[in-house]
Design a protein around this motif. Structure first.
Motif, PDB file in Angstrom:
ATOM      1  N   LYS A  23      43.880  54.657  32.089  1.00  0.00           N
ATOM      2  CA  LYS A  23      43.824  53.951  30.809  1.00  0.00           C
ATOM      3  C   LYS A  23      45.157  54.049  30.080  1.00  0.00           C
ATOM      4  N   ALA A  24      45.672  55.268  29.930  1.00  0.00           N
ATOM      5  CA  ALA A  24      46.913  55.461  29.185  1.00  0.00           C
ATOM      6  C   ALA A  24      48.099  54.802  29.903  1.00  0.00           C
ATOM      7  N   ILE A  25      48.081  54.814  31.246  1.00  0.00           N
ATOM      8  CA  ILE A  25      49.189  54.216  31.992  1.00  0.00           C
ATOM      9  C   ILE A  25      49.222  52.714  31.773  1.00  0.00           C
ATOM     10  N   LEU A  26      48.063  52.047  31.897  1.00  0.00           N
ATOM     11  CA  LEU A  26      48.044  50.600  31.678  1.00  0.00           C
ATOM     12  C   LEU A  26      48.349  50.268  30.224  1.00  0.00           C
ATOM     13  N   SER A  57      34.658  46.403  29.297  1.00  0.00           N
ATOM     14  CA  SER A  57      34.948  47.578  30.115  1.00  0.00           C
ATOM     15  C   SER A  57      33.881  48.658  29.939  1.00  0.00           C
ATOM     16  N   THR A  58      33.419  48.842  28.704  1.00  0.00           N
ATOM     17  CA  THR A  58      32.401  49.865  28.460  1.00  0.00           C
ATOM     18  C   THR A  58      31.077  49.495  29.123  1.00  0.00           C
ATOM     19  N   THR A  59      30.731  48.213  29.094  1.00  0.00           N
ATOM     20  CA  THR A  59      29.523  47.758  29.781  1.00  0.00           C
ATOM     21  C   THR A  59      29.659  47.945  31.289  1.00  0.00           C
ATOM     22  N   THR A  60      30.859  47.698  31.813  1.00  0.00           N
ATOM     23  CA  THR A  60      31.101  47.899  33.246  1.00  0.00           C
ATOM     24  C   THR A  60      30.879  49.356  33.634  1.00  0.00           C
ATOM     25  N   LEU A  76      40.751  48.776  32.450  1.00  0.00           N
ATOM     26  CA  LEU A  76      40.479  47.683  31.518  1.00  0.00           C
ATOM     27  C   LEU A  76      40.401  48.200  30.081  1.00  0.00           C
ATOM     28  N   GLN A  77      39.920  49.429  29.914  1.00  0.00           N
ATOM     29  CA  GLN A  77      39.932  50.038  28.581  1.00  0.00           C
ATOM     30  C   GLN A  77      41.351  50.138  28.034  1.00  0.00           C
ATOM     31  N   GLY A  78      42.306  50.465  28.907  1.00  0.00           N
ATOM     32  CA  GLY A  78      43.696  50.544  28.464  1.00  0.00           C
ATOM     33  C   GLY A  78      44.215  49.211  27.976  1.00  0.00           C
TER      34      GLY A  78
END
Length: 394
Positions: A23-26, A57-60, A76-78
């Protein structure tokens, strides 16, 4: 209830570390683009788009059954955070243009960020244990959906004609080489390193060194929420009374973080370890609450008062710490030891604190070629300028 299957093949610790860091990288990679886009189209539409991606993303996550899907959802969260975080903070800075209202509004946002971060482990752990893996993610997806609906009601994208004539913001690469902004960005990254590096390592250390139980590990960070909120409140009040000392509040916060980090390895039970963790979160509150409004002020007096790119830089600073934490921290503990990790983080914060002296005279700066200067001296020339002039008068 549905539960995740055990990891098959590979090093599970490495897999979890990479999953957290993705997440942080993206977010780190997307932030330069998101900041530029926010400067061009305004704050509301990117904020809504970010919330939509976070909802997806959270639903995924709720329905993921393998590592690849989890990795995609986390990444996707990122992407969503790169837009939602930056646009949200920039929107606050734009709507609250004067102090101390700006510091108070940003402080409220930081307190909410702290609540989400520190309440997440017990929230997720309890719901996972008693309701299965899907329920925590579905609850958070509903929160994203509700937030998006509130945004459509309170600040609908395209609801104001001001964005049509919005001035062109300073390019993000020019902001990055501004020495004052660079100092603030370095402080934000450095002060968050202890939190980012301790989150993936402290649980194993507590189990090995003090025989901590699962509930103690799960509640490790929750008490730190209260000193974080206290730090936000104290800094906002001090900034209202003594605005010229923002740099000092940040430096004091880094000194507290450094001292607290060095104390963590000396703790021998759950009650003791809570104290330095509270000190770390209190210090982070001082640094963030003092320096985030300083970024907006620097843009006002040295550049153009459009805030997407400058808060993208702040988000990059956070992302650097949280991208390195899950991957690097475990390796440092394995090769050098947990105590050395904490001493190194503490020393980095203590050594960086005097660097904030460079910001000592920031409050004495006068606007050069900024949006506010243009509006107040030349008068309104277009729709955007007229609306902003009315906001200043109001």
């Amino acid at each position: 209830p549905a539960r995740y299957p055990p990891a098959s093949g590979g090093n599970e610790d490495v897999q979890i570390g990479v999953l957290f860091a993705s997440k942080a990288i993206l977010q780190l990679l997307v932030n330069p683009l998101s900041g530029t886009l926010i400067d061009r189209v305004g704050y509301e539409a990117p904020l809504l788009a970010g919330l939509a991606v976070l909802f997806l993303s959270t639903t995924t996550f709720a329905f993921a059954e393998n590592y690849a899907t989890l990795f995609a959802a986390r990444s996707l969260q990122g992407l969503g955070s790169a837009f939602a975080d930056t646009a949200g903070i920039a929107l606050i800075a734009d709507r609250y243009a004067e102090e101390p209202a700006r510091s108070r509004a940003l402080g409220t946002a930081l307190a909410c960020i702290s609540f989400g971060s520190l309440a997440a482990p017990p929230f997720g752990g309890v719901l996972y244990e008693f309701a299965g893996k899907r329920v925590p993610f579905l609850v958070l997806a509903c929160v994203c959906l509700l937030d998006g609906l509130l945004l459509l009601v309170l600040a609908p994208p395209g609801g104001t004609g001001a964005r049509a004539n919005m001035p062109v913001g300073t390019p993000i690469h020019r902001l990055m080489i501004d020495p004052y902004i660079a100092v603030v960005a370095g402080a934000l990254a450095t002060c968050n390193i202890p939190l980012a590096f301790l989150e993936p390592t402290i649980a194993n250390w507590m189990k090995d060194s003090m025989g901590a139980s699962e509930w103690e590990v799960g509640l490790t960070w929750l008490p730190a929420f209260f000193p974080h909120v206290l730090g936000v409140y104290v800094t906002v009040r001090l900034a209202a009374a003594y605005p010229h000392l923002q740099w000092f509040y940040g430096a004091l916060g880094m000194a507290i973080i450094g001292a607290s980090s060095c104390l963590v390895p000396a703790c021998r039970n759950f009650g003791q370890v809570i104290i330095p963790l509270c000190g770390i979160c209190f210090g982070i509150a001082l640094v963030d609450t003092a320096l985030l409004p300083t970024l907006a002020f620097l843009v006002d007096v040295r550049h153009v008062s459009v805030y997407g790119s400058v808060y993208a830089i702040a988000d990059i600073s956070y992302s650097v710490a949280y991208a390195l934490g899950p991957i690097v921290a475990g390796q440092i503990v394995h090769t050098m030891g947990f105590a050395q990790l904490n001493l190194g983080m503490g020393l980095a914060n203590v050594l960086y604190a005097p660097v904030l002296l460079l910001l000592k005279n920031v409050c004495q700066m006068k606007p050069s070629h900024s949006e506010r200067n243009i509006l107040l001296e030349e008068g309104p020339k277009g729709l955007y300028d007229t609306i902003k002039m009315e906001e200043r008068k109001g």
